[in-house]
Design a protein around this motif. Structure first.
Motif, mmCIF file in Angstrom:
data_model
loop_
_atom_site.group_PDB
_atom_site.id
_atom_site.type_symbol
_atom_site.label_atom_id
_atom_site.label_comp_id
_atom_site.label_asym_id
_atom_site.label_seq_id
_atom_site.Cartn_x
_atom_site.Cartn_y
_atom_site.Cartn_z
ATOM 1 N N ASP A 19 55.487 8.851 -23.431
ATOM 2 C CA ASP A 19 55.566 10.023 -24.425
ATOM 3 C C ASP A 19 56.304 11.048 -23.954
ATOM 4 N N LYS A 20 56.481 11.196 -22.803
ATOM 5 C CA LYS A 20 57.135 12.450 -22.457
ATOM 6 C C LYS A 20 58.782 12.045 -22.868
ATOM 7 N N ILE A 21 59.172 10.765 -22.381
ATOM 8 C CA ILE A 21 60.412 10.283 -22.606
ATOM 9 C C ILE A 21 60.812 10.274 -24.290
ATOM 10 N N GLU A 22 59.649 10.169 -25.167
ATOM 11 C CA GLU A 22 60.202 10.149 -26.670
ATOM 12 C C GLU A 22 60.286 11.815 -27.123
ATOM 13 N N ALA A 23 59.176 12.552 -26.302
ATOM 14 C CA ALA A 23 59.638 13.977 -26.746
ATOM 15 C C ALA A 23 60.894 14.349 -26.197
ATOM 16 N N GLU A 24 61.348 14.046 -25.120
ATOM 17 C CA GLU A 24 62.430 14.716 -24.564
ATOM 18 C C GLU A 24 63.577 14.363 -25.461
ATOM 19 N N LEU A 25 63.613 12.770 -25.969
ATOM 20 C CA LEU A 25 64.747 12.503 -26.609
ATOM 21 C C LEU A 25 64.973 12.904 -27.839
ATOM 22 N N ILE A 26 63.798 13.335 -28.749
ATOM 23 C CA ILE A 26 63.630 13.593 -29.836
ATOM 24 C C ILE A 26 64.215 14.944 -30.291
ATOM 25 N N LYS A 27 64.518 15.512 -28.985
ATOM 26 C CA LYS A 27 65.057 17.002 -28.971
ATOM 27 C C LYS A 27 66.551 16.817 -29.674
ATOM 28 N N GLU A 54 69.379 16.420 -31.894
ATOM 29 C CA GLU A 54 69.322 16.708 -33.540
ATOM 30 C C GLU A 54 70.052 15.643 -34.209
ATOM 31 N N MET A 55 70.557 14.599 -33.484
ATOM 32 C CA MET A 55 71.050 13.447 -33.996
ATOM 33 C C MET A 55 70.323 12.355 -34.300
ATOM 34 N N ILE A 56 68.981 12.606 -33.559
ATOM 35 C CA ILE A 56 68.060 11.275 -33.680
ATOM 36 C C ILE A 56 66.958 11.557 -34.567
ATOM 37 N N ALA A 57 66.682 10.448 -35.244
ATOM 38 C CA ALA A 57 65.466 10.627 -36.305
ATOM 39 C C ALA A 57 64.140 9.929 -35.590
ATOM 40 N N ARG A 58 64.175 8.845 -34.890
ATOM 41 C CA ARG A 58 63.170 8.535 -34.371
ATOM 42 C C ARG A 58 63.356 7.919 -33.015
ATOM 43 N N VAL A 59 62.299 7.908 -31.973
ATOM 44 C CA VAL A 59 62.591 7.275 -30.909
ATOM 45 C C VAL A 59 61.305 6.453 -30.439
ATOM 46 N N GLU A 60 61.159 5.343 -29.952
ATOM 47 C CA GLU A 60 60.072 4.607 -29.688
ATOM 48 C C GLU A 60 60.251 4.201 -28.051
ATOM 49 N N ALA A 61 59.533 4.568 -27.215
ATOM 50 C CA ALA A 61 59.542 4.110 -25.778
ATOM 51 C C ALA A 61 58.386 3.424 -25.487
ATOM 52 N N TYR A 62 58.684 2.077 -24.808
ATOM 53 C CA TYR A 62 57.470 1.436 -24.465
ATOM 54 C C TYR A 62 57.785 0.394 -23.088
ATOM 55 N N LYS A 63 56.565 0.006 -22.465
ATOM 56 C CA LYS A 63 56.805 -0.443 -21.092
ATOM 57 C C LYS A 63 56.819 -2.123 -21.695
ATOM 58 N N THR A 64 57.336 -3.071 -20.740
ATOM 59 C CA THR A 64 57.517 -4.206 -20.854
ATOM 60 C C THR A 64 56.654 -5.104 -19.886
ATOM 61 N N PRO A 65 55.894 -6.179 -20.234
ATOM 62 C CA PRO A 65 55.408 -7.091 -18.836
ATOM 63 C C PRO A 65 56.089 -7.307 -17.852
ATOM 64 N N GLY A 116 58.359 -5.328 -16.413
ATOM 65 C CA GLY A 116 58.745 -4.269 -15.612
ATOM 66 C C GLY A 116 60.063 -3.372 -15.885
ATOM 67 N N MET A 117 59.968 -3.480 -17.271
ATOM 68 C CA MET A 117 61.157 -2.515 -17.836
ATOM 69 C C MET A 117 60.755 -1.612 -18.848
ATOM 70 N N ILE A 118 61.550 -0.466 -18.962
ATOM 71 C CA ILE A 118 61.294 0.542 -20.040
ATOM 72 C C ILE A 118 62.183 0.508 -21.067
ATOM 73 N N LYS A 119 61.890 0.234 -22.358
ATOM 74 C CA LYS A 119 62.624 -0.168 -23.483
ATOM 75 C C LYS A 119 62.514 0.899 -24.741
ATOM 76 N N LEU A 120 63.872 1.636 -24.827
ATOM 77 C CA LEU A 120 64.176 2.585 -25.873
ATOM 78 C C LEU A 120 64.634 1.882 -27.226
ATOM 79 N N GLU A 121 64.019 2.308 -28.230
ATOM 80 C CA GLU A 121 64.439 2.051 -29.581
ATOM 81 C C GLU A 121 64.850 3.238 -30.359
ATOM 82 N N VAL A 122 65.921 3.533 -30.425
ATOM 83 C CA VAL A 122 66.523 4.920 -31.073
ATOM 84 C C VAL A 122 67.226 4.636 -32.426
ATOM 85 N N GLU A 123 66.751 5.511 -33.481
ATOM 86 C CA GLU A 123 67.304 5.360 -34.717
ATOM 87 C C GLU A 123 67.960 6.837 -35.037
#
Length: 242
Positions: free
Chosen positions: A76-84, A86-97, A99-106
């Motif tokens: 949640d903190k990662i998403e809140a930081e990246l959405i700051k 102004e070029m970004i419309a949407r961010v989704e950050a999640y953990k994978t089984p 052991g990775m963190i995956k970011l999807e950015v629009e």
């Protein structure tokens, strides 16, 4: 007696499964993040942000997840930081089984470029502003002159949406100029004339009248006949000869 033994065995088996699940979950949670995968989903169309930009933002904010225990990483903190950004419309950050963190950015979609004494920026398709990028320029109508930000995100934004949805006018209107008295002038791609829109009030009706004029009158007199075509008066088209 056999029934009691079966119940005891089933209970012990259940407790074992719960223990093993909890144990391995704790083990996985304490394992360090082994990779950060960044996907900018629309990177082929727009180049406002890159993987480097996003990683740099996380490192600056102390949120780089690499080598941190997975259970200590707050997506949640990662998403809140990246959405700051102004070029970004949407961010989704999640953990994978695994052991990775995956970011999807629009990224945001610019629909208008503002160049004025009050600022140089884009208006996006959601009605907010975004800065100009050094690495990428969007091909959108340009607004120059005396543009206040309030006008940019209200009337100009609505006008830009109209252009996007109307192929004829989107292809015809190349530039928009706002005078100090807020009167609006349009510069077309075809024809050596200026279009005086006046205010944005009833602009769709004004442009419908102009299109009818293009279809009926221009074929008879030619595109070079007039220097100014004024739509500022209701249900009237006033032309100034060259």
């Amino acid at each position: 007696m056999l029934r009691i033994v079966s119940i005891i065995v089933a209970t012990l088996l259940f407790c074992y499964i719960v223990f093993v699940s909890f144990f391995f979950r704790e083990m996985r949670g304490s394992e360090p993040c082994r990779d950060l995968q960044v996907v900018v989903v629309d990177s082929l169309d727009k180049h406002f942000v890159s993987e480097y930009d996003l990683v740099y933002m996380l490192k600056n904010a102390g949120l780089d997840p690499l080598k941190k225990p997975m259970d200590e990483i707050n997506t949640d903190k990662i998403e809140a930081e990246l959405i700051k950004n102004e070029m970004i419309a949407r961010v989704e950050a999640y953990k994978t089984p695994s052991g990775m963190i995956k970011l999807e950015v629009e990224q945001k979609i610019p629909i208008l470029r503002i160049i004025s004494p009050n600022g140089n920026y884009y208006v996006d398709n959601l009605g907010s502003t975004m800065p100009v990028s050094r690495r990428y320029a969007a091909y959108v109508p340009v607004v120059s002159g005396y543009v206040e930000k309030e006008l940019a995100v209200t009337d100009l934004y609505k006008f830009a949406l109209f252009l996007q949805e109307n192929d004829f006018w989107n292809n015809q209107i190349e530039q928009i100029y706002v005078h100090p008295d807020s009167e609006v002038e349009l510069i077309p791609r075809v024809g050596n004339h200026r279009i005086v829109l006046g205010t944005f009030a009833d602009f769709e009706e004004k442009l419908d009248n102009l299109r009818l004029f293009y279809e009926k009158a221009i074929p008879k007199v030619g595109w070079e006949k007039y220097s100014i075509i004024s739509l500022k008066y209701k249900n009237q088209i006033v032309c100034t000869k060259r």
